[in-house]
Design a protein around this motif. Structure first.
Motif, PDB file in Angstrom:
ATOM      1  N   PHE A  33     -19.483 -16.028  12.611  1.00 42.27           N
ATOM      2  CA  PHE A  33     -21.088 -15.455  12.863  1.00 42.27           C
ATOM      3  C   PHE A  33     -21.339 -15.463  14.167  1.00 42.27           C
ATOM      4  O   PHE A  33     -21.958 -14.655  14.852  1.00 42.27           O
ATOM      5  N   LEU A  34     -21.187 -16.643  14.936  1.00 38.31           N
ATOM      6  CA  LEU A  34     -21.491 -16.874  16.340  1.00 38.31           C
ATOM      7  C   LEU A  34     -20.493 -16.331  17.430  1.00 38.31           C
ATOM      8  O   LEU A  34     -20.900 -16.078  18.591  1.00 38.31           O
ATOM      9  N   ARG A  35     -19.277 -16.182  17.178  1.00 37.08           N
ATOM     10  CA  ARG A  35     -18.529 -15.676  17.991  1.00 37.08           C
ATOM     11  C   ARG A  35     -17.947 -14.214  18.056  1.00 37.08           C
ATOM     12  O   ARG A  35     -17.641 -13.754  19.055  1.00 37.08           O
ATOM     13  N   TRP A  36     -18.438 -13.536  17.163  1.00 37.27           N
ATOM     14  CA  TRP A  36     -18.233 -12.189  17.458  1.00 37.27           C
ATOM     15  C   TRP A  36     -19.377 -11.422  18.356  1.00 37.27           C
ATOM     16  O   TRP A  36     -20.427 -11.874  18.227  1.00 37.27           O
ATOM     17  N   ILE A  49     -21.807 -14.627   4.859  1.00 38.17           N
ATOM     18  CA  ILE A  49     -21.991 -14.508   3.270  1.00 38.17           C
ATOM     19  C   ILE A  49     -20.498 -14.802   2.644  1.00 38.17           C
ATOM     20  O   ILE A  49     -20.744 -15.810   1.535  1.00 38.17           O
ATOM     21  N   GLY A  50     -19.673 -14.213   2.959  1.00 38.55           N
ATOM     22  CA  GLY A  50     -18.381 -14.545   2.261  1.00 38.55           C
ATOM     23  C   GLY A  50     -17.963 -15.789   2.301  1.00 38.55           C
ATOM     24  O   GLY A  50     -17.378 -16.371   1.175  1.00 38.55           O
ATOM     25  N   PHE A  51     -17.850 -16.681   3.206  1.00 38.89           N
ATOM     26  CA  PHE A  51     -17.255 -17.871   3.490  1.00 38.89           C
ATOM     27  C   PHE A  51     -18.378 -18.865   2.683  1.00 38.89           C
ATOM     28  O   PHE A  51     -17.878 -19.937   2.224  1.00 38.89           O
ATOM     29  N   VAL A  52     -19.751 -18.734   2.923  1.00 40.37           N
ATOM     30  CA  VAL A  52     -20.857 -19.348   1.890  1.00 40.37           C
ATOM     31  C   VAL A  52     -20.407 -19.451   0.373  1.00 40.37           C
ATOM     32  O   VAL A  52     -20.165 -20.270  -0.227  1.00 40.37           O
ATOM     33  N   THR A  53     -20.085 -17.898   0.097  1.00 37.79           N
ATOM     34  CA  THR A  53     -19.759 -18.249  -1.383  1.00 37.79           C
ATOM     35  C   THR A  53     -18.372 -18.612  -1.751  1.00 37.79           C
ATOM     36  O   THR A  53     -18.348 -19.262  -2.755  1.00 37.79           O
ATOM     37  N   LEU A  54     -17.427 -18.400  -0.750  1.00 38.79           N
ATOM     38  CA  LEU A  54     -16.075 -19.110  -0.895  1.00 38.79           C
ATOM     39  C   LEU A  54     -16.379 -20.520  -1.085  1.00 38.79           C
ATOM     40  O   LEU A  54     -15.837 -21.255  -2.200  1.00 38.79           O
ATOM     41  N   TRP A  98     -23.361  -6.659  11.303  1.00 34.44           N
ATOM     42  CA  TRP A  98     -23.128  -6.290   9.830  1.00 34.44           C
ATOM     43  C   TRP A  98     -21.813  -7.020   9.643  1.00 34.44           C
ATOM     44  O   TRP A  98     -21.873  -7.825   8.441  1.00 34.44           O
ATOM     45  N   ARG A  99     -20.691  -7.215  10.683  1.00 30.75           N
ATOM     46  CA  ARG A  99     -19.596  -7.961  10.178  1.00 30.75           C
ATOM     47  C   ARG A  99     -19.753  -9.466  10.274  1.00 30.75           C
ATOM     48  O   ARG A  99     -19.293 -10.279   9.243  1.00 30.75           O
ATOM     49  N   GLN A 100     -20.812  -9.781  11.030  1.00 36.35           N
ATOM     50  CA  GLN A 100     -21.063 -11.178  11.119  1.00 36.35           C
ATOM     51  C   GLN A 100     -21.831 -11.655   9.820  1.00 36.35           C
ATOM     52  O   GLN A 100     -21.622 -12.674   9.262  1.00 36.35           O
ATOM     53  N   CYS A 101     -22.775 -10.764   9.368  1.00 37.90           N
ATOM     54  CA  CYS A 101     -23.379 -11.286   7.876  1.00 37.90           C
ATOM     55  C   CYS A 101     -22.467 -11.181   6.939  1.00 37.90           C
ATOM     56  O   CYS A 101     -22.416 -12.336   6.138  1.00 37.90           O
ATOM     57  N   VAL A 102     -21.494 -10.185   6.811  1.00 36.78           N
ATOM     58  CA  VAL A 102     -20.463 -10.380   5.698  1.00 36.78           C
ATOM     59  C   VAL A 102     -19.603 -11.395   5.927  1.00 36.78           C
ATOM     60  O   VAL A 102     -19.443 -12.210   4.821  1.00 36.78           O
TER      61      VAL A 102
END
Length: 181
Positions: free
Chosen positions: A38-41, A54-59, A47-51
């Protein structure tokens, strides 16, 4: 006890195994990876940062082990097992419950060889009708003495004799293939 927590509620013995620390460490690692992405992009890809976050938190949340619970009622010979995860607990989802209406006759501490690791153990409750129920569905690492202490506590609660009703199945020897040179 480390293996499983025990609690007596009137005529009911409740055995609970909560998630281990290592599953929370994996979840924290997934969260940190998502935060790093999220911080590096670049900023134009919000929108990619948010996805990614959210994806890694869900994982990470899915990597946390389920809580396993086994309750034994002495008055009506009822054995109940259930397993619930973090999502089902948070959102109030229904979890499957297995109910057995037979008395416990024997308790066995079963040893298993875990691949690449060490020896693990389970506690198996043998019922009157010939079936058996595992206190926890997953094998746990740790000394056999902890599992034996839990088995003795179940015996004392049910009024069984620990010398005759608790048995121990040793870890099967690992079969090794003979390599020919």
């Amino acid at each position: 006890m480390v293996y499983v927590g025990t609690e007596i509620r009137g005529d009911e013995l409740v055995l609970t195994r909560h998630p281990q620390l290592r599953s929370f460490v994996v979840a924290l690692g997934c969260f940190m990876l998502g935060l790093w992405l999220f911080l590096r992009w670049p900023d134009e890809a919000l929108w990619r940062q948010c996805v990614a976050l959210i994806g890694f938190v869900t994982l990470g949340v899915f990597c946390i082990e389920d809580t396993q619970e086994c309750s034994v009622k002495k008055s009506n010979d009822r054995l109940t097992t259930r397993r619930y995860g973090l999502f089902s607990r948070t959102f109030g989802l229904q979890t499957p419950v297995k109910v057995f209406s037979c008395a416990v006759t024997d308790i066995t501490v079963v040893g298993e060889r875990l691949r690449y690791f060490a020896d693990g153990h389970l506690i198996r409750l043998d019922l009157e009708d010939g079936s058996d129920v595992l206190v926890t569905e997953t094998c746990t690492l740790g000394p056999r003495a902890e599992h034996e202490a839990v088995a003795d506590e179940i015996c004392r609660f049910l009024g069984l004799n620990p010398e005759t009703n608790v048995s121990i199945e040793a870890v099967p020897e690992k079969s090794r293939k003979q390599h020919k040179d």
